[in-house]
Design an enzyme around this catalytic site. Structure first.
Site, PDB file in Angstrom:
ATOM      1  N   LYS A   1       0.903  -1.433   0.008  1.00  0.00           N
ATOM      2  CA  LYS A   1      -0.022   0.015   0.033  1.00  0.00           C
ATOM      3  C   LYS A   1       0.892   1.474   0.013  1.00  0.00           C
ATOM      4  CE  LYS A   1      -3.352   2.643   2.849  1.00  0.00           C
ATOM      5  NZ  LYS A   1      -4.196   2.488   4.116  1.00  0.00           N
TER       6      LYS A   1
ATOM      7  N   ASP B   1      -2.454  10.296   3.793  1.00  0.00           N
ATOM      8  CA  ASP B   1      -4.177   9.756   4.167  1.00  0.00           C
ATOM      9  C   ASP B   1      -4.621  10.766   4.952  1.00  0.00           C
ATOM     10  OD1 ASP B   1      -6.407   8.527   4.405  1.00  0.00           O
ATOM     11  OD2 ASP B   1      -5.605   6.695   5.476  1.00  0.00           O
TER      12      ASP B   1
ATOM     13  N   LYS C   1     -10.218  12.771   8.399  1.00  0.00           N
ATOM     14  CA  LYS C   1      -9.498  12.392   9.788  1.00  0.00           C
ATOM     15  C   LYS C   1      -9.656  13.396  10.647  1.00  0.00           C
ATOM     16  CE  LYS C   1      -6.521   8.549   8.233  1.00  0.00           C
ATOM     17  NZ  LYS C   1      -7.402   7.499   8.944  1.00  0.00           N
TER      18      LYS C   1
ATOM     19  N   ASP D   1       1.632   6.172   5.948  1.00  0.00           N
ATOM     20  CA  ASP D   1       0.685   5.234   5.331  1.00  0.00           C
ATOM     21  C   ASP D   1       1.159   4.655   3.791  1.00  0.00           C
ATOM     22  OD1 ASP D   1      -1.713   4.207   5.842  1.00  0.00           O
ATOM     23  OD2 ASP D   1      -3.120   5.388   4.698  1.00  0.00           O
TER      24      ASP D   1
ATOM     25  N   ASP E   1     -12.327   7.442   3.922  1.00  0.00           N
ATOM     26  CA  ASP E   1     -10.888   6.693   4.537  1.00  0.00           C
ATOM     27  C   ASP E   1     -10.837   5.223   4.643  1.00  0.00           C
ATOM     28  OD1 ASP E   1      -8.940   7.385   6.285  1.00  0.00           O
ATOM     29  OD2 ASP E   1     -10.036   7.459   7.990  1.00  0.00           O
TER      30      ASP E   1
ATOM     31  N   GLU F   1      -9.333   3.875   2.376  1.00  0.00           N
ATOM     32  CA  GLU F   1      -8.858   3.918   0.901  1.00  0.00           C
ATOM     33  C   GLU F   1      -7.994   2.791   0.509  1.00  0.00           C
ATOM     34  OE1 GLU F   1      -7.584   5.200   3.266  1.00  0.00           O
ATOM     35  OE2 GLU F   1      -5.551   4.998   3.056  1.00  0.00           O
TER      36      GLU F   1
ATOM     37  N   ARG G   1      -7.905  -0.395   0.870  1.00  0.00           N
ATOM     38  CA  ARG G   1      -8.473  -1.503   0.352  1.00  0.00           C
ATOM     39  C   ARG G   1      -8.813  -1.140  -1.228  1.00  0.00           C
ATOM     40  NH1 ARG G   1     -12.794  -2.208   4.983  1.00  0.00           N
ATOM     41  NH2 ARG G   1     -11.028  -1.014   6.197  1.00  0.00           N
TER      42      ARG G   1
HETATM   43  N1  BES Z   1      -4.327   4.337   7.021  1.00  0.00           N
HETATM   44  C1  BES Z   1      -5.384   4.053   7.873  1.00  0.00           C
HETATM   45  C2  BES Z   1      -5.226   2.954   8.884  1.00  0.00           C
HETATM   46  C3  BES Z   1      -4.417   3.536  10.074  1.00  0.00           C
HETATM   47  C4  BES Z   1      -4.968   3.937  11.192  1.00  0.00           C
HETATM   48  C5  BES Z   1      -3.230   3.195  10.024  1.00  0.00           C
HETATM   49  C6  BES Z   1      -4.269   4.306  12.186  1.00  0.00           C
HETATM   50  C7  BES Z   1      -2.415   3.406  11.137  1.00  0.00           C
HETATM   51  C8  BES Z   1      -2.859   4.008  12.161  1.00  0.00           C
HETATM   52  C9  BES Z   1      -6.696   3.452   6.663  1.00  0.00           C
HETATM   53  O1  BES Z   1      -6.739   4.030   5.695  1.00  0.00           O
HETATM   54  C10 BES Z   1      -8.004   3.939   7.571  1.00  0.00           C
HETATM   55  O2  BES Z   1      -8.138   5.165   7.884  1.00  0.00           O
HETATM   56  N2  BES Z   1      -8.419   2.886   8.007  1.00  0.00           N
HETATM   57  C11 BES Z   1     -10.049   3.122   8.451  1.00  0.00           C
HETATM   58  C12 BES Z   1     -10.908   2.102   8.254  1.00  0.00           C
HETATM   59  C13 BES Z   1     -12.388   2.515   8.664  1.00  0.00           C
HETATM   60  C14 BES Z   1     -12.871   3.700   7.813  1.00  0.00           C
HETATM   61  C15 BES Z   1     -13.143   1.198   8.299  1.00  0.00           C
HETATM   62  C16 BES Z   1      -9.614   3.046  10.037  1.00  0.00           C
HETATM   63  O3  BES Z   1      -8.996   2.037  10.520  1.00  0.00           O
HETATM   64  O4  BES Z   1     -10.149   3.826  10.955  1.00  0.00           O
HETATM   65 ZN    ZN Z   2      -4.833   4.717   4.871  1.00  0.00          ZN
HETATM   66 MN    MN Z   3      -7.469   5.789   5.633  1.00  0.00          MN
END
Ligand code: BES
Ligand code: ZN
Ligand code: MN
Length: 498
Positions: free
Chosen positions: A267, A272, A279, A290, A349, A351, A353
């Protein structure tokens, strides 16, 4: 840093500093006993007088030790002998190297690699010691105008082994440790760079440099090529950003021409923001990390190339920013992936996947032996496993097993979570083939369920490194993980190749 391997008595080493271990309470390790003997009980006297207990993390630097050729002796506390295992070994090496670097001698000769650890051979000890030493000395100061220079930095480390017939295995361990540390180092450099420098275009340039340096094959697809392939879930993430996305393909051809390749997908979200599902502000700076999955697969390619593994390995990096620009994808939008499956984007968010699923479809063309994707995918993984274990999910149990074992061997461990059918329904959508989120419960698993719908044609495993790829707070920075895990997995595959 220059490294070498040696076997021989500690009292005869001409070195700026010989490093010896002391167990708690006040117990000399074997090489320390040898020095003590040559020094007519100098070390045991010190211990008896209470100068050192042997607690882990403590050190004692000695000058003018009688009867030996080295300028100094550094005693390193190892903790209790019964409790001396992988973690304690690594901590002792790290303490020793950091202390040597601040001591002023140009070289150090470590006898810690002679210590026994249950089920770990000399190659393991030297490989780990090399990785830990280079990790301990890693600095990221290229963006500071004044560098904090060490006055007389350490230039050479020698690892000692007990017997001459261990030299060859130790040399192998050293070369592997150096290759893996170089890979982790590349990952750290890329991930530590801020997103205004490390853009998708920068990642593509770095991949090109890596390819030039190690004669790897490289191809970088631009937005128009992605459009032609129908990568609309990937492109839906790039739409809110001014930075053009890149799709990077790197190839190491160390195997036979007809060997199926192992494919690594990383990825590469260089920042992000969350997109329209923005966020919150606190710690948002950490979303420059990220692209750690991307950095880890590029780092692993560096390690693989340096070790010249006789395998075919392909690294694929979908790289983009996730920004909330005027053209950005909005919650509720429906897009068609390269696979033809449609996705309702309920949260912009989620993104990672969306960019991975098109990459996972793209890699079908390589007829892979297996595919492993690496991603800072879910905050839920940090809640589940903290900062110790990487999350592992797979559609093939034997592949999961291999990765778990590689993690143990590398001391870069993963833990498996279930990918049962029962979770799939959480992704149901009223408007498309699936939604891109599954609600708050089991977030790491539903993210993997989403990916699993694009990996049906091959053996696949997913590594969620959200908790392990970087540290927050005072020690903020990339960890270089899971390069050691991936490198060990590939080393094991190369060793078991028919
Ligand atoms: N890059 C984030 C995941 C992440 C969060 C990595 C905190 C490191 C620390 C990912 O893109 C994300 O935002 N995931 C969301 C998914 C949710 C919206 C289903 C998450 O984990 O909150
Ligand atoms: Zn992310
Ligand atoms: Mn995200």
């Amino acid at each position: 840093m220059e490294f070498s391997i040696r076997s021989g008595s500690p009292e005869k080493q001409r070195s700026a500093c010989v490093v010896l271990g002391i167990f708690e309470p006040r117990k000399l390790s074997l090489p320390a006993e040898v020095v003590d003997h040559a020094a007519r009980g100098h070390l045991s006297d010190l211990l008896r007088r209470g100068d050192m207990e042997g607690k882990a993390g403590t050190t004692l630097l000695l000058h003018n030790v009688p009867g030996i050729l080295a300028d100094r002796v550094l005693l390193v506390g190892l903790g209790k002998e019964k409790e001396f295992r992988e973690k304690e070994f690594r901590a002792a090496i790290s303490t020793a190297v950091k202390t040597l670097n601040e001591t002023g001698g140009f070289d150090g000769t470590l006898y810690l690699t002679e210590l026994t650890i249950k089920k770990r051979d000399v190659a393991w000890r030297v490989r780990q010691a090399t990785m830990v030493a280079l990790e301990a000395l890693y600095r990221f100061d290229r963006l500071k105008s004044k560098k904090e220079d060490v006055r007389r930095p350490l230039r050479k480390l020698t690892f000692c082994v007990e017997r001459r017939n261990e030299l060859a295995a130790a040399e192998d361990g050293l070369l592997q440790g150096q290759a893996i540390a170089a890979g982790s180092g590349l990952m750290k450099d890329l991930a530590n760079l801020p997103s205004n420098i490390c853009t998708p275009g920068y990642l593509a340039e770095q991949a090109r440099e890596l390819a030039d340096e190690h004669s790897l094959g490289i191809e970088v697809l631009e937005r128009d090529a992605m459009e032609a392939l129908g990568m609309h879930t990937l492109l839906s993430v790039a739409k809110g950003s001014h930075e053009p996305p890149k799709f990077i393909v790197l190839k190491h051809s160390g195997g036979k021409a007809d060997d199926k390749p192992i494919v690594l997908v990383g990825k590469g979200v260089t920042f992000d923001t969350g997109g329209i599902s923005l966020k919150p502000a606190p710690e948002m700076d950490e979303m420059k990390f990220d692209m750690s999955g991307a950095a880890s697969v590029l780092g692993t390619m560096k390690a693989v190339a340096a070790m010249k593994l006789s395998l075919n390995v392909v690294a694929v990096v979908p790289a983009t920013e996730n920004m909330p620009g005027g053209g950005a994808t909005k919650p509720g939008d429906v897009v068609t992936s390269m696979s033809g499956q449609t996705v309702e984007i309920l949260n912009t968010d989620a993104e990672g996947r969306l960019i991975l699923c098109d990459a996972l479809t793209y890699v079908e063309r390589f007829d892979p032996a297996c595919v492993i994707d690496v991603a800072t995918l879910t905050g839920a993984c940090v809640i589940a496993l903290g900062h110790v274990a990487t999350g592992l999910l797979a559609n093939t149990d034997s592949l999961a097993r291999e990765l778990l074992d590689a993690g143990q061997e590398a001391y870069d461990r993963a833990w498996q979570l279930p990918l049962w059918e029962d979770y799939q329904e959480l992704l149901n959508s009223n408007f498309a083939d699936m939604a891109n989120i599954g609600g708050r419960a089991s977030g790491t698993i539903t993210a993997s369920c989403f990916l699993s719908r694009f990996t049906k044609k091959y053996n696949w495993a997913h590594l969620d490194i959200a908790g392990t790829a970087y540290r927050s707070g005072k020690e903020k920075g990339s960890t270089g993980r899971p390069v050691p895990l991936l490198a060990h997995f590939l080393m094991a595959r190369a060793a078991s190749r028919p």
